[in-house]
Motif scaffolding. Structure first.
Motif, short mmCIF file in Angstrom:
data_model
loop_
_atom_site.label_atom_id
_atom_site.label_comp_id
_atom_site.label_asym_id
_atom_site.label_seq_id
_atom_site.Cartn_x
_atom_site.Cartn_y
_atom_site.Cartn_z
N SER A 144 56.07 33.03 36.88
CA SER A 144 55.55 34.36 36.56
C SER A 144 54.11 34.51 37.05
N GLY A 145 53.35 33.42 36.97
CA GLY A 145 51.98 33.45 37.49
C GLY A 145 51.94 33.66 38.99
N MET A 146 52.86 33.03 39.72
CA MET A 146 52.91 33.20 41.17
C MET A 146 53.28 34.64 41.54
N LEU A 147 54.23 35.22 40.82
CA LEU A 147 54.62 36.61 41.09
C LEU A 147 53.47 37.57 40.82
N THR A 191 51.43 40.08 43.62
CA THR A 191 51.15 41.51 43.47
C THR A 191 49.67 41.78 43.63
N ARG A 192 48.84 40.94 43.02
CA ARG A 192 47.38 41.12 43.15
C ARG A 192 46.95 40.98 44.61
N ASN A 193 47.58 40.07 45.33
CA ASN A 193 47.25 39.90 46.75
C ASN A 193 47.65 41.13 47.56
N ASP A 194 48.81 41.73 47.23
CA ASP A 194 49.24 42.95 47.92
C ASP A 194 48.24 44.09 47.69
N VAL A 235 51.85 41.75 35.88
CA VAL A 235 50.96 42.85 36.23
C VAL A 235 51.34 44.05 35.37
N ASP A 236 50.44 44.44 34.48
CA ASP A 236 50.73 45.52 33.54
C ASP A 236 50.69 46.89 34.22
#
Length: 251
Positions: free
Chosen positions: A10-13, A17-20, A75-76
């Motif tokens: 879940s941390g990797m996912l 998203t943050r990287n995108d 990611v909320d």
């Protein structure tokens, strides 16, 4: 051990998203009027851990508490930062910027939208339009400059051509900018728009993106390090599981 795999995954996912989001910000660093995004994370519910095999307590709820265990992240929401970008001077009289809070109103076949991108031009029919061809709206509808001569725009958005007033820009302020939704091309929709702005229009200026390249690069490095850390944890759990299975086969 399996719980650790899911937590790290879940941390990797989340980091992906943050990287995108960061990559999209960097890709739009030179987009006029662009507003950067930020990924907001939240934790899954934590688990309360108690000591097991405690001979003094047969009631599990009474066993000593060891601590809390995180069970993952997500990611909320993606939040848009509406702070003003730097105003850059230009030589084009149709380049407009808003110093302060507010938006220009434009229209296309899909509806009415709001934008901070004031890099305007005149189309073949004499209408004031955006670089994408969307019509810029005035108080009385689309603005027609025709074969414009000397165009002047004052701080309140009043437009004159060769000294003759032809109308005024429609300018609005968002009651809550976070209710607005990006639709691409520096356009926003949704939210409650209030007529008028808390600022002034500046002619021969355009608003740069509010993306700070250095900040975004630092965020990207931090994101990649967090991703790699979770990746190593998953690899460690995988090796442990593999060794446990080998021991089971030997028995």
């Amino acid at each position: 051990m399996i719980r650790g795999l899911y937590t790290s995954a879940s941390g990797m996912l989340t980091e992906l998203t943050r990287n995108d989001v960061t990559s999209n910000n960097l890709a739009n660093v030179n987009t006029t009027g662009y507003k950067k995004d930020m990924a907001v994370n939240s934790d899954f519910a934590q688990m309360l851990l108690r000591r097991v095999d405690d001979q003094k307590q047969t009631d599990i709820s009474q066993r000593p508490v060891i601590g809390a265990l995180g069970t993952g992240a997500i990611v909320d929401e993606i939040v848009t930062i509406h702070e003003q970008g730097q105003l850059r001077e230009s030589s084009n009289p149709l380049d407009l910027a808003i110093s302060g809070e507010g938006y220009f109103v434009v229209q296309n076949d899909n509806g009415t939208y709001y934008t901070r991108n004031g890099s305007f031009t005149v189309d073949s029919q004499g209408y004031l339009v955006t670089s994408q061809g969307d019509m810029v709206l005035g108080q009385a509808g689309p603005i027609i400059l025709g074969d414009a001569g000397e165009v002047a725009v004052d701080g309140s958005g009043n437009i004159s051509v060769n000294g003759e007033n032809i109308g005024a820009l429609r300018l609005v302020t968002a009651a809550n900018p976070q209710e607005m939704t990006k639709v691409g091309d520096s356009l926003f929709t949704g939210g409650q728009a209030v007529d008028g702005i808390n600022g002034q229009v500046k002619q021969k200026f355009i608003e740069s993106s509010n993306v700070n390249v250095i900040t975004e690069m630092v965020n990207m490095i931090a994101t990649m390090r967090a991703y790699e850390a979770n990746q190593k944890i998953i690899s460690g759990h995988d090796n442990s599981l593999s060794q446990a299975m080998d021991v089971g086969r030997l028995r």
